[in-house]
Scaffold this motif. Structure first.
Motif, PDB file in Angstrom:
ATOM      1  N   ILE A 226      38.389  45.806  42.704  1.00  0.00           N
ATOM      2  CA  ILE A 226      37.384  44.913  42.180  1.00  0.00           C
ATOM      3  C   ILE A 226      37.726  43.698  41.675  1.00  0.00           C
ATOM      4  O   ILE A 226      36.971  42.846  41.877  1.00  0.00           O
ATOM      5  CB  ILE A 226      36.624  45.732  41.025  1.00  0.00           C
ATOM      6  N   ILE A 227      38.799  43.552  40.807  1.00  0.00           N
ATOM      7  CA  ILE A 227      39.306  42.516  40.397  1.00  0.00           C
ATOM      8  C   ILE A 227      39.681  41.516  41.670  1.00  0.00           C
ATOM      9  O   ILE A 227      39.285  40.171  41.601  1.00  0.00           O
ATOM     10  CB  ILE A 227      40.504  42.602  39.659  1.00  0.00           C
ATOM     11  N   ARG A 228      40.424  42.046  42.648  1.00  0.00           N
ATOM     12  CA  ARG A 228      40.623  41.021  43.916  1.00  0.00           C
ATOM     13  C   ARG A 228      39.299  40.537  44.418  1.00  0.00           C
ATOM     14  O   ARG A 228      39.157  39.254  44.733  1.00  0.00           O
ATOM     15  CB  ARG A 228      41.465  41.738  44.767  1.00  0.00           C
ATOM     16  N   SER A 229      38.237  41.393  44.601  1.00  0.00           N
ATOM     17  CA  SER A 229      36.879  40.672  45.303  1.00  0.00           C
ATOM     18  C   SER A 229      36.260  39.845  44.573  1.00  0.00           C
ATOM     19  O   SER A 229      35.848  38.989  45.112  1.00  0.00           O
ATOM     20  CB  SER A 229      36.060  42.289  45.576  1.00  0.00           C
ATOM     21  N   ARG A 230      36.232  40.224  43.131  1.00  0.00           N
ATOM     22  CA  ARG A 230      35.558  39.187  42.383  1.00  0.00           C
ATOM     23  C   ARG A 230      36.281  37.983  42.398  1.00  0.00           C
ATOM     24  O   ARG A 230      35.618  36.662  42.393  1.00  0.00           O
ATOM     25  CB  ARG A 230      35.561  39.670  40.918  1.00  0.00           C
ATOM     26  N   LEU A 231      37.803  37.889  42.296  1.00  0.00           N
ATOM     27  CA  LEU A 231      38.447  36.804  42.355  1.00  0.00           C
ATOM     28  C   LEU A 231      38.094  35.908  43.698  1.00  0.00           C
ATOM     29  O   LEU A 231      38.069  34.584  43.627  1.00  0.00           O
ATOM     30  CB  LEU A 231      39.910  36.730  42.018  1.00  0.00           C
ATOM     31  N   GLU A 232      37.985  36.754  44.788  1.00  0.00           N
ATOM     32  CA  GLU A 232      37.640  36.155  45.919  1.00  0.00           C
ATOM     33  C   GLU A 232      36.401  35.253  46.078  1.00  0.00           C
ATOM     34  O   GLU A 232      36.272  34.167  46.541  1.00  0.00           O
ATOM     35  CB  GLU A 232      38.027  37.075  47.161  1.00  0.00           C
ATOM     36  N   GLU A 247      44.632  28.689  39.017  1.00  0.00           N
ATOM     37  CA  GLU A 247      44.908  29.389  37.894  1.00  0.00           C
ATOM     38  C   GLU A 247      44.308  31.049  38.493  1.00  0.00           C
ATOM     39  O   GLU A 247      45.030  31.822  38.329  1.00  0.00           O
ATOM     40  CB  GLU A 247      43.918  29.191  36.503  1.00  0.00           C
ATOM     41  N   ILE A 248      43.365  30.634  39.168  1.00  0.00           N
ATOM     42  CA  ILE A 248      42.473  32.011  39.591  1.00  0.00           C
ATOM     43  C   ILE A 248      43.467  32.708  40.889  1.00  0.00           C
ATOM     44  O   ILE A 248      43.606  33.905  40.776  1.00  0.00           O
ATOM     45  CB  ILE A 248      41.083  31.820  40.200  1.00  0.00           C
ATOM     46  N   GLN A 249      44.179  31.755  41.668  1.00  0.00           N
ATOM     47  CA  GLN A 249      44.839  32.016  42.575  1.00  0.00           C
ATOM     48  C   GLN A 249      45.943  32.891  42.006  1.00  0.00           C
ATOM     49  O   GLN A 249      46.487  33.845  42.690  1.00  0.00           O
ATOM     50  CB  GLN A 249      45.272  30.876  43.544  1.00  0.00           C
ATOM     51  N   VAL A 250      46.825  32.392  41.016  1.00  0.00           N
ATOM     52  CA  VAL A 250      47.893  32.938  40.489  1.00  0.00           C
ATOM     53  C   VAL A 250      47.391  34.682  39.936  1.00  0.00           C
ATOM     54  O   VAL A 250      48.039  35.304  40.271  1.00  0.00           O
ATOM     55  CB  VAL A 250      48.216  32.190  39.032  1.00  0.00           C
ATOM     56  N   VAL A 251      46.387  34.560  39.340  1.00  0.00           N
ATOM     57  CA  VAL A 251      45.721  35.882  38.887  1.00  0.00           C
ATOM     58  C   VAL A 251      45.505  36.886  40.140  1.00  0.00           C
ATOM     59  O   VAL A 251      45.767  38.029  40.024  1.00  0.00           O
ATOM     60  CB  VAL A 251      44.433  35.718  37.927  1.00  0.00           C
ATOM     61  N   TYR A 252      44.904  36.274  41.326  1.00  0.00           N
ATOM     62  CA  TYR A 252      44.724  36.832  42.492  1.00  0.00           C
ATOM     63  C   TYR A 252      45.948  37.519  43.029  1.00  0.00           C
ATOM     64  O   TYR A 252      46.005  38.443  43.442  1.00  0.00           O
ATOM     65  CB  TYR A 252      43.973  36.055  43.353  1.00  0.00           C
ATOM     66  N   GLU A 253      47.037  36.715  43.029  1.00  0.00           N
ATOM     67  CA  GLU A 253      48.217  37.162  43.716  1.00  0.00           C
ATOM     68  C   GLU A 253      48.793  38.114  42.867  1.00  0.00           C
ATOM     69  O   GLU A 253      49.502  39.075  43.320  1.00  0.00           O
ATOM     70  CB  GLU A 253      49.144  36.092  43.919  1.00  0.00           C
ATOM     71  N   SER A 254      48.868  38.124  41.582  1.00  0.00           N
ATOM     72  CA  SER A 254      49.773  39.116  40.629  1.00  0.00           C
ATOM     73  C   SER A 254      48.759  40.399  40.887  1.00  0.00           C
ATOM     74  O   SER A 254      49.485  41.503  40.955  1.00  0.00           O
ATOM     75  CB  SER A 254      49.283  38.594  39.290  1.00  0.00           C
ATOM     76  N   ALA A 255      47.499  40.298  40.908  1.00  0.00           N
ATOM     77  CA  ALA A 255      46.602  41.364  41.283  1.00  0.00           C
ATOM     78  C   ALA A 255      46.954  42.133  42.559  1.00  0.00           C
ATOM     79  O   ALA A 255      47.096  43.440  42.722  1.00  0.00           O
ATOM     80  CB  ALA A 255      45.110  41.429  41.107  1.00  0.00           C
ATOM     81  N   THR A 256      47.189  41.236  43.411  1.00  0.00           N
ATOM     82  CA  THR A 256      47.525  41.900  44.895  1.00  0.00           C
ATOM     83  C   THR A 256      49.058  42.628  44.915  1.00  0.00           C
ATOM     84  O   THR A 256      49.042  43.618  45.520  1.00  0.00           O
ATOM     85  CB  THR A 256      47.809  40.671  46.019  1.00  0.00           C
ATOM     86  N   ARG A 257      49.876  41.943  43.960  1.00  0.00           N
ATOM     87  CA  ARG A 257      51.262  42.365  43.751  1.00  0.00           C
ATOM     88  C   ARG A 257      51.141  43.973  43.126  1.00  0.00           C
ATOM     89  O   ARG A 257      51.711  44.776  43.582  1.00  0.00           O
ATOM     90  CB  ARG A 257      52.267  41.603  43.189  1.00  0.00           C
TER      91      ARG A 257
END
Length: 334
Positions: A226-232, A247-257
């Motif tokens: 859900i976090i990744r989809s919302r960030l996208e 900043e959102i890209q950093v959060v997205y990559e962290s959630a992906t990892r």
């Protein structure tokens, strides 16, 4: 070394020690009895000699003894009594033979003599040797019978233990607790009861841990998705400036990892729990070519040059799922 073999070795060692000590004690006891009997015979012969001298007033002839020989030697004074073993030459046999010698003083008036009686002991030694050989054969046969009896008896007595050991070797967590055969031996029955309780607890703990891992992974993966989809959606909305997008890209990559880490941990748990038990022939060449095709767009985008050397077919026996994960991870990491 097997327990049965070790038990037989201990049993054999103890029997050999007991038989050896018993044989030595029996040998010396038998010699003591024979020597005592020989000494009594010699004392009786002495009484006959003394009785003959007292009645006749003369020395008896050397043929006075039927089975023994007697000799008289003049002495200057009274000799002391002495009894010992000695060796004498036998003219008929032509060799030295063992004798028991008894020397004692006798007197006729003022004349003093040393009377020496020789009694052959060769028959006694032959008797002892014959008895020892007979006892040796009897003990050997008895020892062999005891060992055979002990071997078959112990093998039958330890059969429940080996049955329990074999069932423990085939124990698998996924199959639940082990069912043991009943035993008439109290100790083995108690052992089976304890092992059954232990394997039941291990199986329950494994099942609970498996369920917890699967539930935790599932529950963690859902909010991460859900976090990744919302960030996208936020990134694609076009309402954010460049700094916010970074900043959102950093959060997205962290959630992906974090999502990949969660999947990797779940995969490792399944591997440790042997949940990929299906083994099939896997063609690695075909699998690598298939995966490379899926990575074509990424390879072009990254401008990576791929050199393939897959001329030889290579088939291995492994889980198809794990083979797919292995090749996928190797290629993606490269």
């Amino acid at each position: 070394m097997k327990l049965l073999t070790k038990t037989n070795l201990y049993y054999l060692t103890i029997l050999l020690i007991v038989f050896s000590v018993g044989g030595v004690l029996f040998y010396f006891s038998l010699l003591s009895v024979i020597n005592e009997n020989t000494n009594e015979r010699l004392q009786q012969e002495r009484s006959r000699v003394c009785e003959f001298i007292k009645n006749k007033g003369m020395l008896p002839p050397t043929s006075f003894m039927l089975a023994d020989s007697v000799t008289f030697i003049p002495s200057m004074g009274k000799a002391h009594e002495q009894m010992k073993d000695t060796m004498l030459m036998d003219n008929f046999e032509g060799e030295l033979l063992p004798y028991r010698m008894f020397m004692f003083p006798v007197s006729i008036g003022n004349d003093h003599y040393r009377a020496i009686i020789f009694k052959p002991t060769i028959e006694s030694e032959d008797l002892v040797e014959g008895i020892l050989w007979a006892i040796g054969w009897i003990l050997s046969i008895l020892l062999a019978m005891l060992l055979l009896f002990n071997y078959f008896f112990m093998r039958n007595a330890w059969a429940p233990f080996y049955s329990t050991l074999e069932r423990l070797r085939s124990f698998e967590l996924s199959k639940g607790p082990v069912q043991f055969e009943r035993s008439t031996t109290k100790e083995f029955e108690e052992l089976n009861t304890v092992l059954k309780q232990m394997t039941s607890k291990i199986a329950d703990d494994y099942r609970n841990m498996k369920e917890f891992t699967e539930n935790a992974s599932h529950e963690t993966q859902t909010p991460l998705t859900i976090i990744r989809s919302r960030l996208e959606l936020l990134i694609q909305s076009g309402k954010l400036d460049e700094a916010q997008i970074k900043e959102i890209q950093v959060v997205y990559e962290s959630a992906t990892r974090l999502s990949k880490l969660n999947q990797a941990l779940l995969l490792l748990t399944k591997i440790e729990n042997n949940q990929f038990g299906e083994i099939q022939p896997v063609n690695l060449k075909e699998l690598i070519e298939k995966k490379l095709t899926l990575f074509d767009d990424l390879i072009l985008h990254k401008e990576i040059r791929v050199k393939k050397a897959l001329q030889t077919e290579l088939t291995v026996l492994m889980s198809p799922i794990l083979a797919d994960v292995l090749i996928n991870n190797l290629l993606s990491n490269a």
